[in-house]
Design an enzyme around this catalytic site. Structure first.
Site, PDB file in Angstrom:
ATOM      1  N   CYS A 110       4.754  -9.958  -4.570  1.00 43.92           N
ATOM      2  CA  CYS A 110       4.472  -9.426  -3.244  1.00 43.92           C
ATOM      3  C   CYS A 110       5.643  -9.789  -2.330  1.00 43.92           C
ATOM      4  O   CYS A 110       5.953 -10.980  -2.182  1.00 43.92           O
ATOM      5  CB  CYS A 110       3.179 -10.056  -2.732  1.00 43.92           C
ATOM      6  SG  CYS A 110       2.760  -9.623  -1.040  1.00 43.92           S
TER       7      CYS A 110
ATOM      8  N   CYS B  85       8.186  -3.245  -1.138  1.00 42.68           N
ATOM      9  CA  CYS B  85       6.778  -3.691  -1.235  1.00 42.68           C
ATOM     10  C   CYS B  85       6.311  -3.278  -2.620  1.00 42.68           C
ATOM     11  O   CYS B  85       6.588  -2.159  -3.062  1.00 42.68           O
ATOM     12  CB  CYS B  85       5.932  -2.996  -0.163  1.00 42.68           C
ATOM     13  SG  CYS B  85       4.153  -3.184  -0.392  1.00 42.68           S
TER      14      CYS B  85
HETATM   15  N1  DGL Z   1       2.343  -5.647  -2.075  1.00 47.12           N
HETATM   16  C1  DGL Z   1       2.751  -6.305  -0.924  1.00 47.12           C
HETATM   17  C2  DGL Z   1       4.223  -6.438  -0.729  1.00 47.12           C
HETATM   18  O1  DGL Z   1       4.940  -6.391  -1.700  1.00 47.12           O
HETATM   19  C3  DGL Z   1       1.880  -6.520   0.257  1.00 47.12           C
HETATM   20  C4  DGL Z   1       1.264  -5.359   0.883  1.00 47.12           C
HETATM   21  C5  DGL Z   1       0.290  -5.751   1.944  1.00 47.12           C
HETATM   22  O2  DGL Z   1      -0.697  -6.389   1.622  1.00 47.12           O
HETATM   23  O3  DGL Z   1       0.513  -5.404   3.121  1.00 47.12           O
HETATM   24  O4  DGL Z   1       4.710  -6.596   0.343  1.00 47.12           O
END
Ligand code: DGL
Length: 262
Positions: free
Chosen positions: A69, A180
């Protein structure tokens, strides 16, 4: 065993490549769906979630932590590294450097969450690697919700994704960084909406290579046995994760649901 987490299903874009690179490695994947999205949360809230999840993954036997993440990496990786100096930790960050190096137009776009784009890490990466290249930040507003709903190609997803890509097109970018881990699931749709000369940059391969490197450095066996065991755990509600695993990733795995106050 590798312990990995994301606010939700996005980090499965990393898991699907990890399982090919390390087919015999056990993995526990925690989707913090009860607290998703992270992108609109404060740094303190994200650190509290990352702390609770890391402690839980360590209890399950994690030898390496993969923060799948960007938002959690930006908010909490430094904190976790200080707290667990012995634990190998791999994080995600927007791949600004390769995009800048490959750009012909001198303009690159970065799609990420609001929290990632506001974070110090993003500012540092731009200061370190942008040089004369214009880096255009763009929040993927609504992208995470689409992926969590398994809505990867619908009229609504076309509208939401098209709206975020429009300012990048206006700026004349020739590379778009996927900052993301949810966004690679929308990459096929982005490909349809973007002109062919615009490249998408996904850092997942580099993150897998870094994971392999750290495993070697820390003497973590890359082969645990014949068949890897994958556990999928969610702090949210059924059935979205099980549906997504089945319909998007073709994995018939069960999902464990846990309460994990932070
Ligand atoms: N998948 C996430 C990232 O890589 C987070 C997305 C979220 O929860 O806003 O930033």
């Amino acid at each position: 065993m590798i312990g990995m987490f994301d606010s939700g299903l996005g980090g499965l874009s990393v898991w699907r490549q990890l399982r090919h690179a390390l087919p015999q490695q056990d993995v526990v994947y925690l989707a913090d769906q009860g607290y998703c999205p992270y992108g609109e949360r404060s740094q303190a809230e994200i650190i509290a979630r990352a702390e609770a999840i890391t402690a839980w993954l360590l209890q399950q036997g994690a030898q390496l932590l993969l923060i799948a993440c960007n938002t959690a990496t930006s908010a909490a990786a430094r904190h976790l590294r200080e707290r667990y100096p012995q634990l190998p930790i791999v994080g995600m960050e927007p791949a600004i450097k390769p995009a800048v190096l490959a750009s012909q137009s001198g303009r690159v776009g970065v799609l990420a969450t609001h929290a990632t784009l506001q974070g110090d890490k993003f500012r540092q990466l731009v200061a370190q690697f942008a040089g004369d290249t214009l880096v255009v930040p763009q929040a993927g507003k609504g992208f995470v919700e689409l992926v969590e709903a398994g809505e990867l190609d619908s009229e609504r997803s076309r509208a939401v994704v098209g709206r975020a890509l429009a300012p990048l097109l206006e700026h004349g970018v020739d590379h778009v960084v996927l900052g993301c881990t949810h966004y690679p699931f929308l990459a096929p749709l982005m490909r349809q909406l973007l002109p062919a000369h615009i490249d998408l940059i996904d850092p997942t391969d580099a993150v897998i290579r870094q994971t392999l490197r750290l495993m070697q450095q820390h003497g973590i066996a890359t082969e645990d046995g014949d068949n890897a065991r994958y556990r999928f755990v969610s702090t949210g509600q059924p059935p979205s994760m099980a549906h997504f695993l089945q319909h998007t990733l073709g994995t018939n795995a069960g999902v464990e649901y846990i309460d994990l106050p932070g």
